[in-house]
Design a protein around this motif. Sequence first.
Motif, PDB file in Angstrom:
ATOM      1  N   LEU A   9       0.632  -1.263   0.144  1.00 40.98           N
ATOM      2  CA  LEU A   9       0.209  -0.115   0.148  1.00 40.98           C
ATOM      3  C   LEU A   9       0.745   1.501  -0.148  1.00 40.98           C
ATOM      4  N   ALA A  10       1.825   1.212   0.965  1.00 38.60           N
ATOM      5  CA  ALA A  10       2.791   2.500   0.973  1.00 38.60           C
ATOM      6  C   ALA A  10       3.256   2.863  -0.408  1.00 38.60           C
ATOM      7  N   ALA A  11       3.875   1.545  -1.082  1.00 33.50           N
ATOM      8  CA  ALA A  11       4.352   1.914  -2.183  1.00 33.50           C
ATOM      9  C   ALA A  11       3.525   2.535  -3.594  1.00 33.50           C
ATOM     10  N   THR A  12       2.052   2.099  -3.290  1.00 31.71           N
ATOM     11  CA  THR A  12       1.215   2.534  -4.442  1.00 31.71           C
ATOM     12  C   THR A  12       0.118   3.342  -4.319  1.00 31.71           C
ATOM     13  N   VAL A  13      -0.228   3.806  -3.204  1.00 30.06           N
ATOM     14  CA  VAL A  13      -1.391   4.497  -2.924  1.00 30.06           C
ATOM     15  C   VAL A  13      -1.220   5.824  -3.631  1.00 30.06           C
ATOM     16  N   ASN A  14      -2.519   6.478  -3.955  1.00 28.89           N
ATOM     17  CA  ASN A  14      -2.697   7.867  -4.283  1.00 28.89           C
ATOM     18  C   ASN A  14      -2.819   8.536  -3.122  1.00 28.89           C
ATOM     19  N   GLU A  15      -3.106   9.857  -3.023  1.00 28.72           N
ATOM     20  CA  GLU A  15      -3.581  10.702  -1.880  1.00 28.72           C
ATOM     21  C   GLU A  15      -4.894  10.341  -1.336  1.00 28.72           C
ATOM     22  N   ARG A  16      -5.827  10.090  -2.092  1.00 23.04           N
ATOM     23  CA  ARG A  16      -7.258   9.568  -1.605  1.00 23.04           C
ATOM     24  C   ARG A  16      -7.229   8.242  -1.015  1.00 23.04           C
ATOM     25  N   GLN A  17      -6.553   7.531  -1.784  1.00 19.77           N
ATOM     26  CA  GLN A  17      -6.409   6.111  -1.062  1.00 19.77           C
ATOM     27  C   GLN A  17      -5.580   6.072   0.196  1.00 19.77           C
ATOM     28  N   ARG A  18      -4.451   6.911   0.214  1.00 18.73           N
ATOM     29  CA  ARG A  18      -3.997   7.374   1.698  1.00 18.73           C
ATOM     30  C   ARG A  18      -4.826   7.652   2.532  1.00 18.73           C
ATOM     31  N   GLN A  19      -5.713   8.436   2.451  1.00 19.80           N
ATOM     32  CA  GLN A  19      -6.672   8.888   3.638  1.00 19.80           C
ATOM     33  C   GLN A  19      -7.498   7.725   3.701  1.00 19.80           C
ATOM     34  N   ALA A  20      -8.225   7.280   2.886  1.00 20.76           N
ATOM     35  CA  ALA A  20      -9.281   6.198   3.116  1.00 20.76           C
ATOM     36  C   ALA A  20      -8.800   4.734   3.551  1.00 20.76           C
ATOM     37  N   TYR A  21      -7.575   4.403   3.016  1.00 20.75           N
ATOM     38  CA  TYR A  21      -7.125   3.082   3.194  1.00 20.75           C
ATOM     39  C   TYR A  21      -5.898   3.120   4.165  1.00 20.75           C
ATOM     40  N   LEU A  22      -4.792   3.725   3.623  1.00 18.25           N
ATOM     41  CA  LEU A  22      -3.482   3.329   4.489  1.00 18.25           C
ATOM     42  C   LEU A  22      -3.507   4.126   5.832  1.00 18.25           C
ATOM     43  N   ALA A  23      -4.068   5.347   5.897  1.00 18.29           N
ATOM     44  CA  ALA A  23      -4.005   5.758   7.308  1.00 18.29           C
ATOM     45  C   ALA A  23      -4.922   5.126   8.379  1.00 18.29           C
ATOM     46  N   PRO A  24      -6.019   4.592   8.003  1.00 20.25           N
ATOM     47  CA  PRO A  24      -6.751   3.872   9.186  1.00 20.25           C
ATOM     48  C   PRO A  24      -5.970   2.531   9.332  1.00 20.25           C
ATOM     49  N   TYR A  25      -5.281   1.938   8.178  1.00 16.16           N
ATOM     50  CA  TYR A  25      -4.663   0.634   8.460  1.00 16.16           C
ATOM     51  C   TYR A  25      -3.403   0.968   9.211  1.00 16.16           C
ATOM     52  N   VAL A  26      -2.706   1.622   9.018  1.00 13.28           N
ATOM     53  CA  VAL A  26      -1.483   2.035   9.869  1.00 13.28           C
ATOM     54  C   VAL A  26      -1.975   2.347  11.286  1.00 13.28           C
ATOM     55  N   ALA A  27      -2.918   2.918  11.606  1.00 12.85           N
ATOM     56  CA  ALA A  27      -3.445   3.209  12.892  1.00 12.85           C
ATOM     57  C   ALA A  27      -4.078   2.002  13.703  1.00 12.85           C
ATOM     58  N   GLY A  28      -4.093   0.993  12.899  1.00  8.16           N
ATOM     59  CA  GLY A  28      -4.560  -0.262  13.706  1.00  8.16           C
ATOM     60  C   GLY A  28      -6.075  -0.423  13.623  1.00  8.16           C
ATOM     61  N   GLN A  29      -6.698   0.482  12.717  1.00  6.72           N
ATOM     62  CA  GLN A  29      -8.377   0.448  12.795  1.00  6.72           C
ATOM     63  C   GLN A  29      -9.051  -0.251  11.837  1.00  6.72           C
ATOM     64  N   THR A  30      -8.012  -1.049  10.877  1.00  7.81           N
ATOM     65  CA  THR A  30      -8.815  -1.784   9.921  1.00  7.81           C
ATOM     66  C   THR A  30      -7.763  -2.947   9.686  1.00  7.81           C
ATOM     67  N   ILE A  31      -8.396  -4.204   8.977  1.00 13.96           N
ATOM     68  CA  ILE A  31      -7.833  -5.349   8.820  1.00 13.96           C
ATOM     69  C   ILE A  31      -7.683  -5.581   6.944  1.00 13.96           C
ATOM     70  N   SER A  32      -6.669  -5.967   6.697  1.00 13.00           N
ATOM     71  CA  SER A  32      -6.516  -6.138   5.393  1.00 13.00           C
ATOM     72  C   SER A  32      -6.397  -7.581   4.949  1.00 13.00           C
ATOM     73  N   ALA A  33      -6.716  -8.020   3.305  1.00  9.89           N
ATOM     74  CA  ALA A  33      -6.188  -9.221   3.106  1.00  9.89           C
ATOM     75  C   ALA A  33      -5.950  -9.075   1.840  1.00  9.89           C
ATOM     76  N   ILE A  34      -5.095 -10.113   1.081  1.00 13.84           N
ATOM     77  CA  ILE A  34      -4.724 -10.097  -0.299  1.00 13.84           C
ATOM     78  C   ILE A  34      -5.270 -11.194  -1.071  1.00 13.84           C
ATOM     79  N   GLY A  35      -5.864 -11.076  -2.496  1.00 15.50           N
ATOM     80  CA  GLY A  35      -6.161 -12.019  -3.291  1.00 15.50           C
ATOM     81  C   GLY A  35      -5.212 -12.166  -4.428  1.00 15.50           C
TER      82      GLY A  35
END
Length: 188
Positions: A9-35
């Motif tokens: 994520l850190a290598a590929t997100v744009n600013e909108r994705q950074r706010q919507a996905y990366l920031a809550p993920y780094v804060a431990g507020q969300t869980i991810s998976a990969i397919g």
Amino acid sequence: PDSPNLRMLAATVNERQRQAYLAPYVAGQTISAIGISEPGAGADPAGMITRAVRDGEDWVINGRKIWISRAEEADFTILMAVTDKEKGARGGMSAFLVDKGTPGFNVLRKIPMIGGQATYEVALEDCRVEGWKLLGEEGHGFAPMQLRLGTRRIEMASWSIGMAQRALDMICEYAPQRKTFGLPLSER
């Protein structure tokens, strides 16, 4: 957070994705998976047949994924799909951010694994993903995916070395009086 997904994520997100996905993920507020893996394709991403096709501003994804850890509880899944069939893994593979509860993202079954762990199989049936959830650039999903896989491989190697070292330490700590190393099996 799961560091391989975090690294991708850190290598590929744009600013909108950074706010919507990366920031809550780094804060431990969300869980991810990969397919990534697919039935019939094994562990070879080049054999991927899951397709993402543009429909206006959105993407429609169809296919199957297997061996997805945390698919059932993840808030979002980084999902790999072919966006250009001709190029395949060489410029035709893209990554998408698919939210939990997205229509068409169907967790089919839980697959029991050794040690009480489990992975999941997922079917994508006309799974509509908003255009801004394309992770990175279209057709450039293979390199960030390899960055993610390389990170996981280093982690797994480190864990394995640590477990092997602990096993050796235990042998030396709890069985020093038994000097059986080097003796034939029949004499141990």
